[in-house]
Design an enzyme around this catalytic site. Structure first.
Site, PDB file in Angstrom:
ATOM      1  N   LYS A  53       0.853  -1.202   0.000  1.00  0.00           N
ATOM      2  CA  LYS A  53       0.000   0.000   0.000  1.00  0.00           C
ATOM      3  C   LYS A  53       0.882   1.242   0.000  1.00  0.00           C
ATOM      4  CE  LYS A  53      -1.682   3.030   3.017  1.00  0.00           C
ATOM      5  NZ  LYS A  53      -1.842   4.225   2.182  1.00  0.00           N
ATOM      6  N   GLU A  66      10.133   2.402  10.458  1.00  0.00           N
ATOM      7  CA  GLU A  66      11.048   3.527  10.289  1.00  0.00           C
ATOM      8  C   GLU A  66      10.216   4.785  10.431  1.00  0.00           C
ATOM      9  OE1 GLU A  66      14.159   3.844  10.135  1.00  0.00           O
ATOM     10  OE2 GLU A  66      14.611   1.712  10.002  1.00  0.00           O
ATOM     11  N   CYS A  75      13.316  11.850   5.883  1.00  0.00           N
ATOM     12  CA  CYS A  75      13.527  11.412   7.274  1.00  0.00           C
ATOM     13  C   CYS A  75      14.924  11.800   7.702  1.00  0.00           C
ATOM     14  CB  CYS A  75      13.446   9.908   7.439  1.00  0.00           C
ATOM     15  SG  CYS A  75      12.200   9.114   6.529  1.00  0.00           S
ATOM     16  N   GLU A 131       9.698  16.857  14.902  1.00  0.00           N
ATOM     17  CA  GLU A 131       9.923  16.731  13.460  1.00  0.00           C
ATOM     18  C   GLU A 131       8.918  17.603  12.707  1.00  0.00           C
ATOM     19  OE1 GLU A 131       9.068  13.004  11.316  1.00  0.00           O
ATOM     20  OE2 GLU A 131      11.047  13.249  10.396  1.00  0.00           O
TER      21      GLU A 131
HETATM   22  C1  UN1 Z   1      13.860   8.995   3.691  1.00  0.00           C
HETATM   23  O1  UN1 Z   1      13.945  10.212   3.819  1.00  0.00           O
HETATM   24  O2  UN1 Z   1      12.859   8.408   4.134  1.00  0.00           O
HETATM   25  O3  UN1 Z   1      19.703   8.892   2.962  1.00  0.00           O
HETATM   26  C2  UN1 Z   1      14.835   8.163   2.959  1.00  0.00           C
HETATM   27  C3  UN1 Z   1      18.885   9.508   2.248  1.00  0.00           C
HETATM   28  C4  UN1 Z   1      18.182   8.744   1.162  1.00  0.00           C
HETATM   29  C5  UN1 Z   1      16.980   8.040   1.713  1.00  0.00           C
HETATM   30  C6  UN1 Z   1      16.053   8.914   2.518  1.00  0.00           C
HETATM   31  N1  UN1 Z   1      19.085   7.798   0.579  1.00  0.00           N
HETATM   32  O4  UN1 Z   1      18.647  10.686   2.414  1.00  0.00           O
END
Ligand code: UN1
Length: 494
Positions: free
Chosen positions: A174, A249, A283, A384
């Protein structure tokens, strides 16, 4: 007329049973890109039935053969990289250089995961008894439920689904409601690569109507989720209550530490890229800079000046440096945090408002924003935001900077800029995050190293890298006694 897309269930493209749909919109200009099924629990049931059925034969296909299909998918993705990148920029906004990178991460992952099909190592070890063999091997779990975010709509599904499939699982996937088209391409590419029907099922729809039923469905044996902390913890609670395995995550509040001996030009480049690349919607984005007091004013001046000159626009325009935010809700969220920052007494030195001049009025744009004089425990330094907002914090020592970094409830990535090898190694040892960078920003993880974070960022799992199979396999220990007599472990082994 918007193109109509369908779910992929059991190798067929089907609408939602309810017939309901939702629209996929371009965040740079509001244009409609496609119409997708707004699926519900009944569609999840169909997908799980197809995946369960397909698991019976897929688990028996030799892993190197399963992996060859993933390799072929990698070849197809490589051939279509440019088209996929353009479609991704239209659907989620980040600039072309970055969407090309996102697709490249999928290609890298395909080749890496394909190689794993010829490894998938187990361990053989001596038994404590004579004439007895002992070994352990990985086994697939069954049906994997994969729930992914919109910010890396190709790379993140690749980290999850490619290892899951190589390991012999089947999947129900999904994608986020804001980026369904990339997931549709993902399913289609795997079909073209020769993946048997029902091994990968794609179901479009909302978290409440599709994600939630997946988490509760007894026919899904493991959930792999990347997204917000709020949703992730909700999944953990539900899945925990029914004993389902979960790999999470979630958020980040990643910091770059800049010491007084750092190359300030390099640090400035890295801060700009890490904080405002992907419009801050990674992230791994840098949302805190912890800077030594001796270079504080100079670094704030450089970062603020550069942030102000970044060019906003449609990600397909080669002149654009920062694309739109994903949707109207994110603009409101960022605006609220800017107000919170001001109320907390931080000094706004760049940006701080939505951008709506000219064509920008049609999209969800926000100016790259920098606050200086931020207290380490201020809300804008702790929570965040997932947007282009950077908090700069003054420090007097490496120890203090590391303490501030580690006080975060998240632990994805961190970084230090220094020319001093002793400081670098101290930071490598003491920064408590899943990823640590030296003289490099907080983004840009490579697929062949484990990806994930400590504390509130995750629940102990790492994706990709040499750990890629861990979330999607069970260990099976096997003993073969060829002595022809009863041998009791721990009792007859004197
Ligand atoms: C994400 O932001 O969920 O290291 C992944 C990084 C990328 C992956 C980010 N290779 O910024």
């Amino acid at each position: 007329m918007a193109r109509t897309f369908r779910n992929r269930i059991g190798g067929r493209e089907v609408p939602a049973r309810s017939g309901r749909t939702f629209l996929n919109l371009d965040p740079a200009n509001g244009e409609t890109l496609g119409e997708f099924p707004a699926s519900g629990p009944e569609d999840v049931n169909d997908a799980v039935a197809a995946a369960s059925q397909a698991f019976r034969s897929w688990r028996l296909v030799p892993a190197p053969k399963r992996a060859e299909i993933v390799f072929r998918a990698g070849e197809l993705i490589r051939a279509r990289k440019e088209d996929l990148a353009r479609a991704m920029t239209r659907e989620m906004g980040k600039v072309l250089a970055e969407t090309r990178g996102d697709v490249q991460e999928g290609i890298d992952m395909a080749y890496l995961a394909a190689g794993e099909g010829r490894r998938m190592y187990g361990v053989t070890t001596p038994s404590e008894m004579p004439d007895k063999w002992a070994m352990s091997m990985r086994a697939p779990i069954g049906v994997a439920g994969v729930i992914t975010p919109w910010n890396f709509p190709f790379a993140i599904p690749s980290w999850k689904l490619m290892p899951a499939l190589v390991a012999g699982n089947t999947a129900v996937f999904k994608p986020a409601g804001d980026t369904p088209e990339m997931a549709w391409h993902f399913g289609k590419l795997f079909e073209e690569a020769g993946l048997p029907a029902g091994v990968l099922n794609v179901v479009f729809g909302s978290g409440s109507q599709v994600g939630h039923p997946m988490v509760e469905h007894p026919g899904i044996h493991v959930i792999s989720f990347t997204g917000s902390t709020e949703v992730g913890l909700g999944i953990a609670g539900k899945a925990g209550g029914i004993g389902k395995r979960v790999s999470l995550e979630m958020g980040g509040k990643n910091a770059i530490i800049v010491m007084d001996d750092a190359d300030l030009g390099l640090a400035t480049d890295a801060i700009l890229w890490s904080a405002f690349g992907t419009t801050g919607q990674r992230c791994t984005a840098c949302s805190r800079v912890i800077v030594h007091e001796k270079v504080h004013d100079e670094l704030v001046r450089r970062v603020a000046e550069r942030a102000t000159t970044l060019k906003l626009g449609d990600g397909l325009d080669p002149a654009t440096e920062v694309g739109p935010l994903i949707n109207r809700g994110q603009v409101e969220r960022v605006r609220e945090y800017v107000e919170i920052g001001k109320r907390e007494g931080a000094r706004l030195v760049a940006g701080g408002e939505a951008a709506s001049e000219g064509a920008l009025a049609r999209g969800h744009f926000f100016r790259p924003t920098v606050f200086a004089g931020v207290k380490p425990d201020a809300r804008i330094a702790v929570e965040e935001i997932f947007g282009p907002v950077l908090a700069m914090i003054r420090t007097s020592s490496l120890e203090d900077a590391i303490r501030i970094n580690n006080a975060s409830s998240f632990g994805l990535s961190s970084s230090i800029f220094t020319a001093d090898v002793n400081r670098a190694f101290t930071a490598m040892r003491d920064l408590d995050t899943g990823i640590v960078y030296v003289n490099h920003g907080t983004t840009g993880a490579e697929t062949h190293l484990p990806f994930g974070g400590t504390r509130g960022t995750g629940n102990g799992h790492r994706e990709a890298g040499h750990t890629m199979l861990d979330p999607f396999t069970e260990w099976k220990s096997i003993y073969v006694d060829f002595s022809g007599r009863l041998q009791r472990a721990q009792i007859d082994n004197r």
